[in-house]
Write an enzyme that holds these catalytic residues in place. Structure first.
Site, short mmCIF file in Angstrom:
data_model
loop_
_atom_site.label_atom_id
_atom_site.label_comp_id
_atom_site.label_asym_id
_atom_site.label_seq_id
_atom_site.Cartn_x
_atom_site.Cartn_y
_atom_site.Cartn_z
N THR A 186 -3.88 -91.29 -91.57
CA THR A 186 -2.53 -91.61 -91.10
C THR A 186 -2.63 -91.95 -89.62
OG1 THR A 186 -2.12 -89.34 -90.48
CG2 THR A 186 -1.49 -89.97 -92.70
N GLU A 331 0.27 -91.68 -97.36
CA GLU A 331 0.24 -90.53 -98.26
C GLU A 331 0.66 -90.88 -99.69
OE1 GLU A 331 1.36 -90.51 -95.20
OE2 GLU A 331 0.98 -88.61 -94.17
N LYS A 439 20.13 -88.15 -81.77
CA LYS A 439 21.14 -87.11 -81.98
C LYS A 439 22.15 -87.17 -80.86
CE LYS A 439 17.60 -84.30 -84.05
NZ LYS A 439 16.44 -84.79 -83.28
N TRP A 444 24.13 -87.82 -86.05
CA TRP A 444 22.98 -88.71 -86.02
C TRP A 444 23.41 -90.16 -85.92
CZ3 TRP A 444 19.21 -86.91 -90.48
CH2 TRP A 444 18.71 -85.65 -90.14
P1 ADP Z 1 2.11 -94.80 -89.97
O1 ADP Z 1 3.32 -95.67 -89.68
O2 ADP Z 1 2.26 -93.42 -89.45
O3 ADP Z 1 0.83 -95.50 -89.76
P2 ADP Z 1 2.22 -95.41 -92.68
O4 ADP Z 1 1.59 -96.73 -92.46
O5 ADP Z 1 1.80 -94.59 -93.81
O6 ADP Z 1 2.06 -94.51 -91.48
O7 ADP Z 1 3.77 -95.63 -92.62
C1 ADP Z 1 4.67 -94.86 -93.32
C2 ADP Z 1 6.01 -94.94 -92.69
O8 ADP Z 1 6.39 -96.27 -92.43
C3 ADP Z 1 7.09 -94.41 -93.57
O9 ADP Z 1 7.15 -93.00 -93.53
C4 ADP Z 1 8.33 -95.07 -92.97
O10 ADP Z 1 8.79 -94.38 -91.84
C5 ADP Z 1 7.80 -96.39 -92.53
N1 ADP Z 1 8.12 -97.43 -93.50
C6 ADP Z 1 7.33 -97.96 -94.44
N2 ADP Z 1 7.97 -98.92 -95.13
C7 ADP Z 1 9.22 -99.01 -94.61
C8 ADP Z 1 10.37 -99.81 -94.88
N3 ADP Z 1 10.37 -100.76 -95.80
N4 ADP Z 1 11.47 -99.58 -94.14
C9 ADP Z 1 11.50 -98.64 -93.18
N5 ADP Z 1 10.45 -97.87 -92.88
C10 ADP Z 1 9.32 -98.05 -93.57
#
Ligand code: ADP
Length: 549
Positions: A186, A331, A439, A444
């Site tokens: 991650t 994940e 916030k 929110w």
């Molecule tokens: P990181 O951004 O930490 O590298 P990931 O690539 O696994 O991790 O991204 C997951 C996160 O990306 C999700 O928890 C969410 O916040 C965001 N995300 C993914 N797809 C979307 C989407 N279509 N719209 C909004 N947020 C998204």
């Protein structure tokens, strides 16, 4: 009483043997790091993957040992996907956009044994390889004539030489489907990065589900362009799904600018592409500035961060390219929800359909989801109540590599850290990441909504909304925006653009124009950096104007 059906483990190698047998002539086209375009078939790819599996074993990779890649999207990377996982080792796709120190930390934590890399990453490899205690070999993913010289890497090996030294007489081993297959970290925007260790079973099940018509809708009639990198959650599983359905694959290599992508899409007859919104921004700008269109592309899968409705309209209304909005996480392998309209929704007005399409969509079969309030109680699916999104399913993490961070689950559910609503039809909409929520006065404000409005302004290239500390309201929203080239938009004009589109107290208190917005390693806005940069920003007094006096 047990059923009386065959027990066949779900293995990644079976995707390849299927593609070879049933779609052997299907093409894989790659723009190479060397600069030219390479093409061959799934049959060629499968034969080379078998040779590569033998080569990887000869390099002394232990059973379940980690084989790292530092590479763009291309056929050699695809061969590694199958050779490494198929032979029982674990493919660890490193993200080359990370800082060298973080990359070294991750490779050490994963205990990578071999490192395959694209030649452009040589300086990075020279910086990190000497720091990796268990590293047995580094392999440059190129042919002899392009091999770089490196005094820092004395035993550097050549990919093509390794492949040529083997023959393709190799049987993919059969083992327990729960065996680890691949590893992604991650991004670690909070704390150290954590390793998500996929299994063969989780990968194959995810592949079935993601190919379905209401998911990514892939078939043998498609030509798929994964712009999402193969180091970003396995290019959202597309290298596996393309093999399962027999789709033609087109890999863009390192050239992700609008002009290069458009040329590749047109030349190769790409029907469906996939990537994060920031990449599509460059493509759309190029297409619109040069009066171009898309002759073959019919769909584009957008995820990773929220797809701004303005981008959706540009693709759909101006270019007849359907946007498939999807949500997922490392994940989740990563696909969780996909926004495909239900039959009954097709007759809705365009504006109602657009509103649904702005949502991240419905859970694909295999993913179960719910939203919960601060007290952990489940919230209603009314499209209004918003709470933390929780998921569970067979391709969702149960534990991070090395038990890092303790037990991530709450009562068997994985808390995503995303804040969402779910409507009565089961369409989930992300309103924020919990750490990005603003916030204000105990309530929110959803930053994604505000960003979407700002980005709908024709003179805005990209915008992000972050919380700025406020003496009375705790936090208030600030828009940080980049103007399009030549734009003359003022702060007041952009603020007025919010009028009537949201509750007045949601209106951002200020707008700051910048030259560029910081993006992370997967092309997402780095909100924590922006928050830091603007934490001392003095907001003007807007109480009366926003109806909060
Ligand atoms: P990181 O951004 O930490 O590298 P990931 O690539 O696994 O991790 O991204 C997951 C996160 O990306 C999700 O928890 C969410 O916040 C965001 N995300 C993914 N797809 C979307 C989407 N279509 N719209 C909004 N947020 C998204």
């Amino acid at each position: 009483m047990n059923g009386l059906m065959m027990q066949q483990p779900l293995l990644i190698s079976s995707l390849l043997t299927h593609a070879e047998r049933h779609h052997g002539e299907q093409q894989i086209v790659s723009r190479r790091v060397e600069g030219d375009v390479h093409r061959y078939t799934f049959r060629d790819m499968a034969a080379r993957a078998r040779r590569l599996a033998k080569a990887v074993a000869r390099l002394g990779v232990s059973d379940g040992g980690r084989v790292a890649t530092l590479a763009w999207n291309g056929y050699r990377h695809m061969e590694l996907y199958y050779a490494v996982s198929g032979s029982g080792a674990v493919l660890h796709t490193l993200n080359p956009r990370l800082h060298a120190d973080q990359m070294a930390w991750i490779a050490q934590h994963a205990r990578d044994e071999i490192l395959f890399f694209d030649i452009g990453f040589l300086p990075l490899v020279e910086a990190i390889a000497p720091r990796l205690a268990g590293l047995k070999a580094c392999v440059a993913m190129t042919a002899r004539e392009h091999m770089p010289q490196s005094t820092a890497l004395p035993g550097l090996l050549c990919f093509e030489e390794l492949v040529e030294a083997e023959d393709d007489a190799y049987e993919w081993p059969v083992f327990d489907e729960n065996t680890a297959s691949s590893l992604c970290y991650t991004s670690g925007t909070t704390g150290n990065p954590k390793g998500v260790l996929y299994s063969h079973r989780s990968t194959v099940l995810h592949t079935y589900a993601s190919a379905l018509p209401d998911s990514l809708n892939l078939s043998s009639r498609d030509t798929v362009l994964p712009v999402v990198p193969m180091f970003h959650v396995n290019a959202w599983g597309l290298p596996y799904a393309a093999s399962m359905v027999g789709a033609k694959l087109v890999f863009p290599g390192p050239a992700l600018d609008g002009a290069s992508l458009h040329e590749l899409i047109e030349r190769q007859g790409v029907t469906v592409s996939a990537g994060v919104p920031t990449v599509w921004q460059g493509l759309l700008a190029h297409v619109e500035n040069h009066g171009l269109n898309f002759a073959s592309m019919r769909r584009t899968i957008i995820g990773g961060s929220a797809c701004p409705p303005a981008m959706m309209r540009a693709f759909q209304d101006r270019h007849d390219v359907q946007v498939i909005h999807a949500w997922g996480m490392t994940e989740l392998s990563p696909v969780g929800t996909v926004c495909a309209l239900k039959g009954s929704q097709r007759a809705l007005t365009a504006s109602r359909r657009n509103a649904i399409q702005a949502k991240q969509g419905r859970a694909v079969f295999g993913v179960d989801m719910k939203i919960v309030g601060d007290d952990g109680a489940e919230l209603r699916w009314d499209g209004q109540a918003s709470g933390e999104l929780m998921v569970r399913g067979p391709w969702i993490v149960a534990q991070y590599l090395g038990g890092e961070g303790g037990d991530p689950l709450a009562d068997g559910w994985f808390p995503t850290g995303d804040v969402a609503t779910i409507d009565a039809d089961g369409f989930m909409q992300i309103t924020d990441r919990s750490k990005d929520v603003i916030k204000s006065g105990g309530e929110w404000i959803g930053s994604i909504d505000l960003e979407n409005i700002a980005m709908a302004h024709p003179q805005v290239a990209i915008a992000a909304c972050v919380a700025v500390p406020h003496p009375r309201w705790d936090e208030r929203p600030l828009i940080v925006a980049v103007r399009k080239p030549g734009a003359t938009l003022t702060r007041e004009e952009l603020l007025r653009f919010f009028d009537g589109k949201i509750a007045r107290w949601w209106t951002p208190d200020d707008v700051v124009f910048v030259d560029a917005i910081p993006l992370g390693a997967t092309g997402k806005v780095l909100k924590n950096k922006l928050r830091d940069a603007f934490k001392e920003h003095r907001l003007p007094d807007t109480e009366a104007r926003h109806g909060r006096a």
